[in-house]
Write an enzyme that holds these catalytic residues in place. Structure first.
Site, mmCIF file in Angstrom:
data_model
loop_
_atom_site.group_PDB
_atom_site.id
_atom_site.type_symbol
_atom_site.label_atom_id
_atom_site.label_comp_id
_atom_site.label_asym_id
_atom_site.label_seq_id
_atom_site.Cartn_x
_atom_site.Cartn_y
_atom_site.Cartn_z
ATOM 1 N NE ARG A 77 -6.361 3.651 0.613
ATOM 2 C CZ ARG A 77 -6.816 4.062 -0.457
ATOM 3 N NH1 ARG A 77 -7.960 5.221 -0.936
ATOM 4 N NH2 ARG A 77 -5.459 3.756 -1.849
ATOM 5 N NE ARG B 215 -8.501 2.679 -6.134
ATOM 6 C CZ ARG B 215 -7.143 3.357 -5.909
ATOM 7 N NH1 ARG B 215 -6.179 3.321 -6.154
ATOM 8 N NH2 ARG B 215 -6.544 3.142 -4.496
ATOM 9 C CE LYS C 130 1.658 3.332 -2.359
ATOM 10 N NZ LYS C 130 1.167 3.686 -1.859
ATOM 11 N NE ARG D 184 -1.075 -0.798 1.071
ATOM 12 C CZ ARG D 184 -1.216 -0.505 -0.668
ATOM 13 N NH1 ARG D 184 -0.777 -1.488 -1.701
ATOM 14 N NH2 ARG D 184 -2.552 0.315 -0.832
HETATM 15 P P1 AMP Z 1 -4.041 0.556 -4.320
HETATM 16 O O1 AMP Z 1 -3.808 0.495 -5.389
HETATM 17 O O2 AMP Z 1 -1.932 0.549 -3.753
HETATM 18 O O3 AMP Z 1 -3.942 2.079 -2.927
HETATM 19 O O4 AMP Z 1 -4.432 -0.719 -3.211
HETATM 20 C C1 AMP Z 1 -5.021 -0.527 -3.461
HETATM 21 C C2 AMP Z 1 -6.115 -1.018 -1.834
HETATM 22 O O5 AMP Z 1 -5.438 -2.672 -2.074
HETATM 23 C C3 AMP Z 1 -5.291 -1.261 -0.630
HETATM 24 O O6 AMP Z 1 -6.116 0.179 -0.123
HETATM 25 C C4 AMP Z 1 -5.456 -2.447 -0.063
HETATM 26 O O7 AMP Z 1 -7.230 -2.830 -0.057
HETATM 27 C C5 AMP Z 1 -5.347 -3.251 -1.190
HETATM 28 N N1 AMP Z 1 -4.176 -3.646 -1.278
HETATM 29 C C6 AMP Z 1 -3.225 -3.054 -2.497
HETATM 30 N N2 AMP Z 1 -1.802 -4.146 -1.885
HETATM 31 C C7 AMP Z 1 -2.265 -4.562 -1.002
HETATM 32 C C8 AMP Z 1 -1.397 -5.913 -0.497
HETATM 33 N N3 AMP Z 1 0.515 -5.221 -0.416
HETATM 34 N N4 AMP Z 1 -1.717 -6.194 0.370
HETATM 35 C C9 AMP Z 1 -2.971 -6.221 1.312
HETATM 36 N N5 AMP Z 1 -4.150 -5.463 0.401
HETATM 37 C C10 AMP Z 1 -3.222 -4.776 -0.155
#
Ligand code: AMP
Length: 211
Positions: free
Chosen positions: A166, A155, A13, A86
């Site tokens: 996840r 990370r 993404k 999400r």
């Molecule tokens: P990402 O960088 O999109 O993989 O997001 C990293 C982490 O941020 C996720 O595993 C969640 O813990 C949190 N996160 C990101 N976007 C959301 C969302 N829309 N709702 C809730 N938690 C989020």
């Protein structure tokens, strides 16, 4: 043009958002980046968020929606929503929010990836402490950013155990969002198990039809 980009962890993404931003002049809103910026600010809220993210759990809907709304309110360009919604509650809130701002979703693109690919892909993902670039290394022992020489790190939520968790969260909370959009006529799937350029080509073909 307002695009919702969906996909499991590691689907690409972020990579595709960067290409879309550059090609179509859209604003890229990654909720993961928004949360990581809050953590980096050292605020009390950031500390609470870090505890949730590092475990691989989702930040509560109410908080996530209000953080997103603050950004959308001040954005005039078309938007790529990367990592949001999400949950079904977030999808409903996004519809309601966009309606209020007299906008609507143009297209929901799901980047698909076989689960067997996910852990391997994410295990090669690194972020640079200096320039914050996210990249995929060929050698897992690589420690320096090829762009600026800064230190690379993994990370905390990208370790194999966290990625597996996840994925479970993704199945329970985020896949129902797909069903929410499937009947909207705006939902399209793109095969993410290809080179980034090929995936981008497929996304552009989709956008050509909906623009
Ligand atoms: P990402 O960088 O999109 O993989 O997001 C990293 C982490 O941020 C996720 O595993 C969640 O813990 C949190 N996160 C990101 N976007 C959301 C969302 N829309 N709702 C809730 N938690 C989020």
């Amino acid at each position: 043009m307002n695009i919702v980009l969906m996909g499991c962890p590691g689907a690409g993404k972020g990579t595709q958002s960067a290409k879309l931003q550059e090609t179509f002049g859209l604003k890229h809103i990654s909720t993961g980046d928004v949360l990581r910026a809050e953590i980096a600010s050292g605020s009390e809220l950031g500390q609470q968020i870090a505890q949730i993210i590092d475990k691989g759990n989702l930040v509560p809907d109410g908080l996530m929606i209000s953080m997103l709304e603050k950004i959308v309110r001040h954005t005039d360009q078309g938007i790529i929503f990367d990592g949001f919604p999400r949950t079904v509650a977030q999808a409903q809130a996004l519809d309601e929010m966009l309606q209020r701002f007299e906008r609507s979703i143009t297209c929901v693109i799901m980047i698909t990836l076989p689960e067997s690919e996910v852990v391997g892909r994410v295990s090669l993902r690194r972020q640079c402490r200096q320039c914050e670039e996210i990249l995929h290394v060929e050698d897992p022992g690589e420690t320096r950013c090829p762009k600026c020489g800064g230190e690379l790190y993994t990370r905390p939520d990208d370790t194999p155990a966290r990625v597996k968790h996840r994925l479970e969260v993704y199945h329970c909370e985020t896949l129902p969002v797909k069903n929410y959009y499937v009947n909207s006529g705006k939902y399209v799937e793109v095969n993410g198990n290809q080179t980034p350029d090929q995936v981008f080509k497929d996304i552009c073909n989709v956008l050509e039809k909906v623009k």
